[in-house]
Design a protein around this motif. Sequence first.
Motif, PDB file in Angstrom:
ATOM      1  N   GLY A 281       0.826  -1.207   0.000  1.00 28.01           N
ATOM      2  CA  GLY A 281       0.000   0.000   0.000  1.00 28.01           C
ATOM      3  C   GLY A 281       0.849   1.240   0.000  1.00 28.01           C
ATOM      4  O   GLY A 281       2.078   1.162  -0.092  1.00 28.01           O
ATOM      5  N   SER A 282       0.201   2.379   0.091  1.00 30.44           N
ATOM      6  CA  SER A 282       0.780   3.737   0.100  1.00 30.44           C
ATOM      7  C   SER A 282       0.983   4.302  -1.296  1.00 30.44           C
ATOM      8  O   SER A 282       1.149   5.507  -1.456  1.00 30.44           O
ATOM      9  CB  SER A 282       2.131   3.832   0.837  1.00 30.44           C
ATOM     10  OG  SER A 282       2.042   3.286   2.110  1.00 30.44           O
ATOM     11  N   ALA A 283       1.030   3.449  -2.295  1.00 32.28           N
ATOM     12  CA  ALA A 283       1.206   3.864  -3.694  1.00 32.28           C
ATOM     13  C   ALA A 283       0.710   2.707  -4.554  1.00 32.28           C
ATOM     14  O   ALA A 283       0.615   1.572  -4.067  1.00 32.28           O
ATOM     15  CB  ALA A 283       2.676   4.147  -3.971  1.00 32.28           C
ATOM     16  N   PRO A 284       0.417   2.980  -5.833  1.00 27.96           N
ATOM     17  CA  PRO A 284      -0.120   1.893  -6.665  1.00 27.96           C
ATOM     18  C   PRO A 284       0.895   0.776  -6.907  1.00 27.96           C
ATOM     19  O   PRO A 284       2.054   1.049  -7.221  1.00 27.96           O
ATOM     20  CB  PRO A 284      -0.464   2.584  -7.984  1.00 27.96           C
ATOM     21  CG  PRO A 284      -0.118   4.008  -7.852  1.00 27.96           C
ATOM     22  CD  PRO A 284       0.495   4.264  -6.527  1.00 27.96           C
ATOM     23  N   LEU A 285       0.441  -0.446  -6.743  1.00 28.13           N
ATOM     24  CA  LEU A 285       1.276  -1.614  -7.062  1.00 28.13           C
ATOM     25  C   LEU A 285       0.939  -1.998  -8.497  1.00 28.13           C
ATOM     26  O   LEU A 285      -0.222  -2.281  -8.811  1.00 28.13           O
ATOM     27  CB  LEU A 285       0.917  -2.772  -6.119  1.00 28.13           C
ATOM     28  CG  LEU A 285       1.730  -4.051  -6.293  1.00 28.13           C
ATOM     29  CD1 LEU A 285       3.102  -3.896  -5.625  1.00 28.13           C
ATOM     30  CD2 LEU A 285       1.005  -5.246  -5.680  1.00 28.13           C
ATOM     31  N   GLU A 303      -3.265  -6.027  -1.833  1.00 33.37           N
ATOM     32  CA  GLU A 303      -3.157  -4.566  -1.913  1.00 33.37           C
ATOM     33  C   GLU A 303      -4.338  -3.902  -1.234  1.00 33.37           C
ATOM     34  O   GLU A 303      -5.484  -4.314  -1.412  1.00 33.37           O
ATOM     35  CB  GLU A 303      -3.064  -4.099  -3.372  1.00 33.37           C
ATOM     36  CG  GLU A 303      -2.790  -2.599  -3.444  1.00 33.37           C
ATOM     37  CD  GLU A 303      -2.511  -2.068  -4.839  1.00 33.37           C
ATOM     38  OE1 GLU A 303      -2.688  -2.821  -5.808  1.00 33.37           O
ATOM     39  OE2 GLU A 303      -2.133  -0.881  -4.938  1.00 33.37           O
ATOM     40  N   ARG A 304      -4.007  -2.865  -0.472  1.00 31.83           N
ATOM     41  CA  ARG A 304      -5.060  -2.099   0.228  1.00 31.83           C
ATOM     42  C   ARG A 304      -4.840  -0.609  -0.037  1.00 31.83           C
ATOM     43  O   ARG A 304      -3.799  -0.199  -0.563  1.00 31.83           O
ATOM     44  CB  ARG A 304      -5.095  -2.454   1.705  1.00 31.83           C
ATOM     45  CG  ARG A 304      -3.902  -2.161   2.636  1.00 31.83           C
ATOM     46  CD  ARG A 304      -2.993  -1.152   2.211  1.00 31.83           C
ATOM     47  NE  ARG A 304      -2.010  -0.633   3.088  1.00 31.83           N
ATOM     48  CZ  ARG A 304      -1.641   0.646   3.094  1.00 31.83           C
ATOM     49  NH1 ARG A 304      -2.187   1.520   2.306  1.00 31.83           N
ATOM     50  NH2 ARG A 304      -0.692   1.061   3.875  1.00 31.83           N
ATOM     51  N   TYR A 305      -5.831   0.194   0.338  1.00 33.60           N
ATOM     52  CA  TYR A 305      -5.785   1.625   0.011  1.00 33.60           C
ATOM     53  C   TYR A 305      -6.141   2.459   1.238  1.00 33.60           C
ATOM     54  O   TYR A 305      -7.138   2.190   1.921  1.00 33.60           O
ATOM     55  CB  TYR A 305      -6.782   1.889  -1.116  1.00 33.60           C
ATOM     56  CG  TYR A 305      -7.254   3.319  -1.279  1.00 33.60           C
ATOM     57  CD1 TYR A 305      -6.381   4.333  -1.664  1.00 33.60           C
ATOM     58  CD2 TYR A 305      -8.590   3.651  -1.054  1.00 33.60           C
ATOM     59  CE1 TYR A 305      -6.833   5.641  -1.824  1.00 33.60           C
ATOM     60  CE2 TYR A 305      -9.045   4.955  -1.221  1.00 33.60           C
ATOM     61  CZ  TYR A 305      -8.168   5.942  -1.596  1.00 33.60           C
ATOM     62  OH  TYR A 305      -8.598   7.227  -1.755  1.00 33.60           O
ATOM     63  N   SER A 403      -6.985  13.662  -8.411  1.00 33.91           N
ATOM     64  CA  SER A 403      -7.371  15.013  -8.823  1.00 33.91           C
ATOM     65  C   SER A 403      -6.475  16.013  -8.118  1.00 33.91           C
ATOM     66  O   SER A 403      -6.300  17.134  -8.566  1.00 33.91           O
ATOM     67  CB  SER A 403      -8.835  15.282  -8.519  1.00 33.91           C
ATOM     68  OG  SER A 403      -9.099  15.075  -7.162  1.00 33.91           O
ATOM     69  N   LYS A 404      -5.855  15.599  -6.995  1.00 30.88           N
ATOM     70  CA  LYS A 404      -4.895  16.481  -6.313  1.00 30.88           C
ATOM     71  C   LYS A 404      -3.547  16.342  -7.019  1.00 30.88           C
ATOM     72  O   LYS A 404      -3.220  15.277  -7.539  1.00 30.88           O
ATOM     73  CB  LYS A 404      -4.782  16.086  -4.834  1.00 30.88           C
ATOM     74  CG  LYS A 404      -4.410  14.614  -4.628  1.00 30.88           C
ATOM     75  CD  LYS A 404      -4.616  14.129  -3.213  1.00 30.88           C
ATOM     76  CE  LYS A 404      -4.434  12.612  -3.151  1.00 30.88           C
ATOM     77  NZ  LYS A 404      -4.799  12.016  -1.907  1.00 30.88           N
ATOM     78  N   ASP A 405      -2.780  17.423  -7.026  1.00 34.98           N
ATOM     79  CA  ASP A 405      -1.482  17.417  -7.698  1.00 34.98           C
ATOM     80  C   ASP A 405      -0.468  16.814  -6.736  1.00 34.98           C
ATOM     81  O   ASP A 405       0.121  17.512  -5.914  1.00 34.98           O
ATOM     82  CB  ASP A 405      -1.128  18.864  -8.050  1.00 34.98           C
ATOM     83  CG  ASP A 405       0.023  18.945  -9.042  1.00 34.98           C
ATOM     84  OD1 ASP A 405       0.409  17.902  -9.584  1.00 34.98           O
ATOM     85  OD2 ASP A 405       0.525  20.059  -9.257  1.00 34.98           O
ATOM     86  N   ILE A 407       2.691  13.740  -6.062  1.00 32.83           N
ATOM     87  CA  ILE A 407       3.640  12.740  -6.566  1.00 32.83           C
ATOM     88  C   ILE A 407       3.896  11.773  -5.421  1.00 32.83           C
ATOM     89  O   ILE A 407       4.058  12.211  -4.275  1.00 32.83           O
ATOM     90  CB  ILE A 407       4.970  13.423  -6.977  1.00 32.83           C
ATOM     91  CG1 ILE A 407       4.731  14.449  -8.084  1.00 32.83           C
ATOM     92  CG2 ILE A 407       6.005  12.386  -7.407  1.00 32.83           C
ATOM     93  CD1 ILE A 407       5.914  15.383  -8.318  1.00 32.83           C
ATOM     94  N   ILE A 408       3.906  10.467  -5.690  1.00 33.20           N
ATOM     95  CA  ILE A 408       4.270   9.519  -4.629  1.00 33.20           C
ATOM     96  C   ILE A 408       5.572   8.833  -5.032  1.00 33.20           C
ATOM     97  O   ILE A 408       5.622   8.078  -5.996  1.00 33.20           O
ATOM     98  CB  ILE A 408       3.163   8.489  -4.354  1.00 33.20           C
ATOM     99  CG1 ILE A 408       1.839   9.199  -4.043  1.00 33.20           C
ATOM    100  CG2 ILE A 408       3.555   7.615  -3.163  1.00 33.20           C
ATOM    101  CD1 ILE A 408       0.694   8.265  -3.667  1.00 33.20           C
ATOM    102  N   SER A 409       6.619   9.129  -4.281  1.00 38.31           N
ATOM    103  CA  SER A 409       7.955   8.622  -4.592  1.00 38.31           C
ATOM    104  C   SER A 409       8.380   7.645  -3.493  1.00 38.31           C
ATOM    105  O   SER A 409       8.564   8.058  -2.346  1.00 38.31           O
ATOM    106  CB  SER A 409       8.921   9.813  -4.657  1.00 38.31           C
ATOM    107  OG  SER A 409      10.245   9.352  -4.747  1.00 38.31           O
TER     108      SER A 409
HETATM  109  P1  AMP Z   1      -0.812   9.910   2.424  1.00 41.43           P
HETATM  110  O1  AMP Z   1      -1.473  11.206   2.391  1.00 41.43           O
HETATM  111  O2  AMP Z   1       0.668   9.964   2.580  1.00 41.43           O
HETATM  112  O3  AMP Z   1      -1.407   9.097   3.443  1.00 41.43           O
HETATM  113  O4  AMP Z   1      -1.049   9.215   1.027  1.00 41.43           O
HETATM  114  C1  AMP Z   1      -2.328   8.810   0.667  1.00 41.43           C
HETATM  115  C2  AMP Z   1      -2.415   8.655  -0.812  1.00 41.43           C
HETATM  116  O5  AMP Z   1      -1.616   7.552  -1.238  1.00 41.43           O
HETATM  117  C3  AMP Z   1      -3.804   8.299  -1.262  1.00 41.43           C
HETATM  118  O6  AMP Z   1      -4.655   9.427  -1.339  1.00 41.43           O
HETATM  119  C4  AMP Z   1      -3.535   7.657  -2.609  1.00 41.43           C
HETATM  120  O7  AMP Z   1      -3.353   8.649  -3.596  1.00 41.43           O
HETATM  121  C5  AMP Z   1      -2.213   6.950  -2.352  1.00 41.43           C
HETATM  122  N1  AMP Z   1      -2.393   5.499  -2.094  1.00 41.43           N
HETATM  123  C6  AMP Z   1      -2.340   4.827  -0.928  1.00 41.43           C
HETATM  124  N2  AMP Z   1      -2.506   3.499  -1.121  1.00 41.43           N
HETATM  125  C7  AMP Z   1      -2.651   3.327  -2.460  1.00 41.43           C
HETATM  126  C8  AMP Z   1      -2.852   2.215  -3.319  1.00 41.43           C
HETATM  127  N3  AMP Z   1      -2.889   0.974  -2.845  1.00 41.43           N
HETATM  128  N4  AMP Z   1      -2.983   2.440  -4.636  1.00 41.43           N
HETATM  129  C9  AMP Z   1      -2.935   3.688  -5.145  1.00 41.43           C
HETATM  130  N5  AMP Z   1      -2.726   4.781  -4.396  1.00 41.43           N
HETATM  131  C10 AMP Z   1      -2.590   4.612  -3.077  1.00 41.43           C
END
Ligand code: AMP
Length: 508
Positions: A281-285, A303-305, A403-405, A407-409
């Motif tokens: 989780g935390s980003a797309p797998l 995978e969870r969200y 929709s929010k700008d 980046i997940i690194s």
């Molecule tokens: P944060 O604000 O650091 O908690 O990040 C949350 C964001 O991470 C979410 O709003 C999603 O955009 C992204 N995220 C978390 N898990 C997933 C996932 N499994 N797949 C895609 N995006 C995810």
Amino acid sequence: MSNHLIDRLLAPRAGSARPLLDLPDGGALSYGEFGARVNQVARLLTDRGLGPGDRVAAQVPKSWQTLALYLGTIKAGGVFLPLNTAYTAREVGYFVRDAEPRILVCDPGDAGELEPLMASRDADPGGGSLLTLDAAGRGSLADGADTRDTEFDAVPRSPGDLAAILYTSGTTGRAKGAMLTHDNLWSNAEALTDCWRFTVDDVLLHALPVFHTHGLFVATNVLMVAGGRMIFLPGFRIDEIIHCLSRATSMMGVPTFYTRLLQDPRLDHGLVRHVRLFVSGSAPLLAETHDAFWERTGHRILERYGMTETGMNTSNPYEGERRAGTVGPALPGVNVRVVDEQGGETAPAGEIGRVEVRGPNVFPGYWRMPEKTREEFTADGFFITGDLGMLGEDGYLTIVGRSKDLIISGGYNVYPKEIELVLDALPGVGESAIIGVPHPDFGEGVVAVLTGDAPPDEERVRELVSGQLARFKQPRRVFHVDALPRNSMGKVQKNLLREQYADAFSAE
Ligand code: AMP
Ligand code: MCA
């Protein structure tokens, strides 16, 4: 009245000899020993003037003492505010001014730089609002706790009281403190323990940082609810991970953990023979990562969200189909809906719209930002996540974009606006656009596109921003253009830039 979270998380195993933590130095700690330390920390914080609702900010390396600080703060009635260790003193300064913590705990090496931030608060009873803790768990916090009583009566706190504040950056460039209540944390931990079938027999490989929801709440709280144990590693080092996997039953990680494991020839069925569950989780797998991992190990990664503001919202099932590219159905008790982009009607199954959530996991709002809080909730109490997704007929959610700008690194969130504000102020820069493009290790990498008479090159940008922005936010590639592409409304067309620089990291 009881202390809602502590009574459920810690009290059931107070004094127990059952192992909780396997430590990097080969040592171990039982639930009873850990609970005694939590009490000593709670006593120390109280002696230093911490009262109910007061914040304890912590920018400390990962150690078991950090966990004791987290729960000691909450047991003493306080609110825990963990900070990424990569943040610069300038970034920490903002959080301290905004959250006004009673106590700040930092690495001894940073104390000189951070001390002035807390100097004005040192008139408090007990004196000294800056404490230290290093990677080995030593420092004035540890010294002070060592001499304290190992018994402590939890300060009463109700389900709606705050337990933690976690900052997440915003589209305006100004970080917002997400307030999390005792029941936000408890309800989510309870649901996940059950859904993912964690029990006393579990051994979780814990290599995530403990300043974010994933490593601090999801991993740690779930294991404690279950009464299981954790192999507690300071970070993700591949040799150590491979070594420890052979005795783990479960691991939680960001996608980078899985892509790095797949690159290692030692990963095979035999290595993970005791593992029953891998969570991502935390980003797309990527579906290709899911499939490759299945082929190599026989495991379908679950995978969870989730989000900082909400904890976990959806999860693929423990039993049943773990569908690659989806984040599964809503967790029990959580309401997830997709509405059309104007925020009106519920979108039909299969159509893309805004993802909104409501449930006991959802935070009550941003710290001292009532306006911002109102903007991000609908009239009927749903939180607008900023993610775009679609729900299938069977309730499985697919996240298709944002929709929010954002980046997940490597699992860390980077908000372009925050970086653009810093870059725009650099000498020679006219304006800047920050975009995220595919990166083979981190999923997305940060790229800067600059205009101006004499914009600085990559190395110079790094030098100029180093005291201002944490390393993971700094652009790894810098490009110069005459003008940024804009649409007829004057808005920078980041989609065009993302296409143009899509291969910026393909050589890495
Ligand atoms: P944060 O604000 O650091 O908690 O990040 C949350 C964001 O991470 C979410 O709003 C999603 O955009 C992204 N995220 C978390 N898990 C997933 C996932 N499994 N797949 C895609 N995006 C995810
Ligand atoms: C380290 N670096 C990074 C990142 N991490 N750069 C970009 N993105 C990153 N994520 C930089 C360092 O500054 C350094 O730069 C170089 O990369 C190597 O650093 P090192 O420390 O060796 O990296 P690493 O230890 O290999 O770290 C990579 C990592 C780590 C294992 C992917 O970033 C990580 O543990 N990420 C997990 C984050 C997480 O827990 N996210 C959850 C938050 P240089 O050498 O150039 O100076 S989201 C959340 O909680 C929500 C609720 C959810 O859904 O879970």
